[in-house]
Design an enzyme around this catalytic site. Structure first.
Site, short mmCIF file in Angstrom:
data_model
loop_
_atom_site.label_atom_id
_atom_site.label_comp_id
_atom_site.label_asym_id
_atom_site.label_seq_id
_atom_site.Cartn_x
_atom_site.Cartn_y
_atom_site.Cartn_z
N ARG A 1 0.82 -1.23 0.00
CA ARG A 1 0.00 0.00 0.00
C ARG A 1 0.85 1.27 0.00
O ARG A 1 0.45 2.28 0.58
CB ARG A 1 -0.94 0.02 1.21
CG ARG A 1 -2.06 -1.00 1.13
CD ARG A 1 -3.24 -0.45 0.33
NE ARG A 1 -4.34 -1.40 0.32
CZ ARG A 1 -5.43 -1.30 1.08
NH1 ARG A 1 -5.56 -0.30 1.92
NH2 ARG A 1 -6.38 -2.19 0.99
N ARG B 1 -3.01 7.02 1.19
CA ARG B 1 -3.46 8.24 1.89
C ARG B 1 -2.47 8.85 2.87
O ARG B 1 -2.73 9.91 3.40
CB ARG B 1 -4.79 7.96 2.59
CG ARG B 1 -5.94 7.81 1.61
CD ARG B 1 -7.15 7.19 2.26
NE ARG B 1 -6.83 5.83 2.68
CZ ARG B 1 -7.73 4.98 3.18
NH1 ARG B 1 -8.96 5.37 3.37
NH2 ARG B 1 -7.36 3.76 3.53
N ARG C 1 -6.21 12.05 -5.64
CA ARG C 1 -7.39 11.24 -5.31
C ARG C 1 -8.64 12.12 -5.29
O ARG C 1 -9.73 11.69 -5.70
CB ARG C 1 -7.15 10.56 -3.96
CG ARG C 1 -8.31 9.84 -3.35
CD ARG C 1 -8.61 8.54 -4.07
NE ARG C 1 -9.78 7.91 -3.47
CZ ARG C 1 -11.04 8.24 -3.74
NH1 ARG C 1 -11.30 9.22 -4.60
NH2 ARG C 1 -12.04 7.61 -3.17
N ASP D 1 -6.91 -2.17 -7.49
CA ASP D 1 -7.44 -2.83 -6.30
C ASP D 1 -7.79 -4.27 -6.65
O ASP D 1 -8.10 -4.56 -7.82
CB ASP D 1 -8.68 -2.10 -5.76
CG ASP D 1 -8.98 -2.54 -4.33
OD1 ASP D 1 -8.35 -1.98 -3.41
OD2 ASP D 1 -9.79 -3.46 -4.15
N TYR E 1 -15.09 -11.07 -0.07
CA TYR E 1 -15.77 -9.79 -0.36
C TYR E 1 -16.97 -10.01 -1.27
O TYR E 1 -18.01 -9.35 -1.12
CB TYR E 1 -14.79 -8.80 -1.00
CG TYR E 1 -13.73 -8.31 -0.04
CD1 TYR E 1 -13.99 -7.25 0.82
CD2 TYR E 1 -12.50 -8.92 0.04
CE1 TYR E 1 -13.04 -6.81 1.72
CE2 TYR E 1 -11.53 -8.49 0.94
CZ TYR E 1 -11.81 -7.43 1.78
OH TYR E 1 -10.87 -7.00 2.67
O1 CP3 Z 1 0.01 0.75 -3.11
C1 CP3 Z 1 -0.42 -0.41 -3.32
O2 CP3 Z 1 -0.20 -1.37 -2.57
C2 CP3 Z 1 -1.20 -0.66 -4.60
C3 CP3 Z 1 -2.61 -0.53 -4.57
C4 CP3 Z 1 -3.51 -1.44 -3.74
C5 CP3 Z 1 -4.72 -0.95 -3.18
N1 CP3 Z 1 -5.39 -2.03 -2.64
C6 CP3 Z 1 -5.16 0.45 -3.21
C7 CP3 Z 1 -6.25 0.89 -2.31
C8 CP3 Z 1 -3.43 -2.81 -3.48
C9 CP3 Z 1 -2.34 -3.80 -3.82
C10 CP3 Z 1 -4.64 -3.16 -2.78
C11 CP3 Z 1 -4.95 -4.55 -2.36
C12 CP3 Z 1 -6.18 -4.80 -1.60
N2 CP3 Z 1 -7.38 -4.20 -1.69
C13 CP3 Z 1 -6.30 -5.85 -0.65
C14 CP3 Z 1 -5.22 -6.86 -0.30
C15 CP3 Z 1 -4.18 -6.31 0.60
C16 CP3 Z 1 -4.61 -6.00 1.99
O3 CP3 Z 1 -4.50 -4.81 2.36
O4 CP3 Z 1 -5.06 -6.91 2.71
C17 CP3 Z 1 -7.61 -5.82 -0.15
C18 CP3 Z 1 -8.18 -6.75 0.91
C19 CP3 Z 1 -8.29 -4.77 -0.83
C20 CP3 Z 1 -9.73 -4.38 -0.68
C21 CP3 Z 1 -9.88 -2.98 -0.24
N3 CP3 Z 1 -9.57 -1.88 -1.01
C22 CP3 Z 1 -10.39 -2.52 0.99
C23 CP3 Z 1 -10.86 -3.41 2.13
C24 CP3 Z 1 -10.37 -1.12 0.96
C25 CP3 Z 1 -10.90 -0.17 2.00
C26 CP3 Z 1 -10.01 -0.04 3.17
C27 CP3 Z 1 -9.22 1.23 3.10
O5 CP3 Z 1 -7.99 1.17 3.35
O6 CP3 Z 1 -9.83 2.27 2.84
C28 CP3 Z 1 -9.81 -0.73 -0.29
C29 CP3 Z 1 -9.60 0.65 -0.75
C30 CP3 Z 1 -8.21 0.99 -1.22
N4 CP3 Z 1 -7.44 0.24 -2.05
C31 CP3 Z 1 -7.52 2.21 -0.92
C32 CP3 Z 1 -6.28 2.15 -1.60
C33 CP3 Z 1 -5.21 3.21 -1.66
C34 CP3 Z 1 -8.05 3.36 -0.06
C35 CP3 Z 1 -9.16 4.08 -0.75
C36 CP3 Z 1 -8.88 5.53 -1.13
O7 CP3 Z 1 -7.74 5.94 -1.31
O8 CP3 Z 1 -9.88 6.24 -1.28
#
Ligand code: CP3
Length: 347
Positions: free
Chosen positions: A29, A33, A42, A79, A155
């Protein structure tokens, strides 16, 4: 795929078994943010999924942490939930609440999904890969990814994130055949999606099984190990030697077996595992990746330095990619990431 020159550099060399004086590093990640420049771009997109499907914004988000911290690898900004979206499920991200999907309550609901992943819908993701690869220097690695079938299924079934993945676990016990068909469909989709990412220019992929740790042993074998074995085998049948990292978060004492059975080049170690134990038990041919606690990175200071040193010492003399044990958290101070980079690189 033939004739493409293979990019190397510290990251891929380490993934293929070399040991360098300092390990390569990236953070799960790492685009996100905690970066003001991420928040700024964003804010220009109407929704998170639109952001993921906008190649200009996604390319920029992928490159931001590399510019700031000079990490050894960039991870594609996207994602794991674009896969259910490309299978025809409704996916949206509620601001501040996380993902919301139309849940799969009964086996009949699975009938509304497409049999095959719609790679056309994911065309912007592949454009992002091409855009990033064109900007990255040859010694930097571009990591693509997918969610593992089990984690994506949690999910898809619950329609949202859940603390214990109860809806998916109950679905699998009540409807094992329908659940197996869903996993098979996700294996298929993951193979096509990862191969298309390699074709667009990623150098390596990571399979995120974030919820592997909640399953009893038999279910872990059926829903985490077996699908990963298939994905690795089928991706490599099309992309020979494809570098692959598995991240079965919470796999604990089953880590080494996951690594050996799947044949991944690298295995992500989560925060709760003693890296010294992983270094001793995981086959030496598999590179270990991890496993700093994201919370100690928020804390910084002497506790951060000590935690980094313990990891470097525990991984001494074996192929190791430095990373967190799970994703970086939004409240992480940038100065602490800078401190981390200096400590890992010995500067
Ligand atoms: O920088 C990186 O790692 C690349 C991008 C990336 C994102 N999500 C961006 C993201 C990657 C590799 C993921 C993987 C992901 N997404 C996983 C597996 C890894 C882990 O963390 O367990 C999972 C379970 C998801 C599903 C997901 N996406 C959730 C549960 C959420 C909401 C939780 C949160 O942190 O807000 C997301 C949203 C998400 N994916 C964000 C980002 C940067 C935040 C949303 C935003 O910026 O508005």
């Amino acid at each position: 795929m033939t004739g493409k020159p293979k990019r190397r550099g510290l990251f891929i060399d380490t993934l293929k078994g070399d040991v360098a004086p300092q390990p390569p590093m990236w953070l799960m990640r790492q685009a996100g943010r905690y970066l003001p420049e991420y928040k700024a771009i964003r804010a220009t997109a109407s929704s998170f999924i639109d952001f993921c499907y906008n190649p200009d914004l996604a390319t920029e988000a992928t490159l931001q942490p590399i510019r700031r911290f000079d990490f050894d690898a960039a991870i594609l900004f996207s994602d794991i939930l674009v896969v259910p979206d490309a299978l025809g499920q409704t996916v949206r991200f509620a601001e501040g609440e996380g993902p919301r999907l139309s849940p799969l309550v009964s086996p009949e609901d699975c009938g509304f999904l497409n049999d095959e992943i719609d790679l056309e819908r994911l065309a912007p993701v592949f454009e992002t890969v091409r855009g990033v690869r064109a900007e990255l220097s040859d010694d930097k690695t571009l990591i693509g990814f997918c969610g593992a079938p089990w984690t994506v299924a949690t999910y898809m079934i619950a329609g949202r994130g859940t603390p214990d993945q109860r809806p998916a676990r109950m679905f699998a016990y009540a409807h094992p055949e329908a659940f197996q068909r869903l996993i098979d469909r996700l294996v298929d989709a993951s193979v096509r999606y990862l191969v298309a990412q390699f074709e667009a220019g990623v150098d390596c992929v990571q399979i995120f099984d974030s919820w592997a740790g909640v399953l009893p042993r038999a279910e872990f074998d059926s829903w985490c190990v077996a699908p990963a074995v298939e994905i690795v085998r089928r991706v490599r049948a099309i992309v020979p030697g494809a570098p692959i990292i598995g991240f079965p978060r919470g796999a604990s004492t089953s880590l080494s077996e996951y690594a050996t059975k799947t044949g991944v080049d690298g295995i992500g170690i989560d925060t709760a595992v003693d890296l010294g134990f992983a270094a001793k038990t995981v086959d030496r041919s598999v590179t270990i990746q991890g496993n700093l606690d994201p919370l100690v990175l928020i804390n910084g200071g002497a506790a951060l330095d000590a935690a980094v040193d313990r990891i470097l010492e525990a991984a001494d003399r074996r192929p190791h990619i430095f990373n967190l044990g799970h994703g970086i958290l939004p409240e992480t101070p940038i100065a602490h990431v800078e401190q981390l980079v200096r400590r890992v690189r010995g500067i």
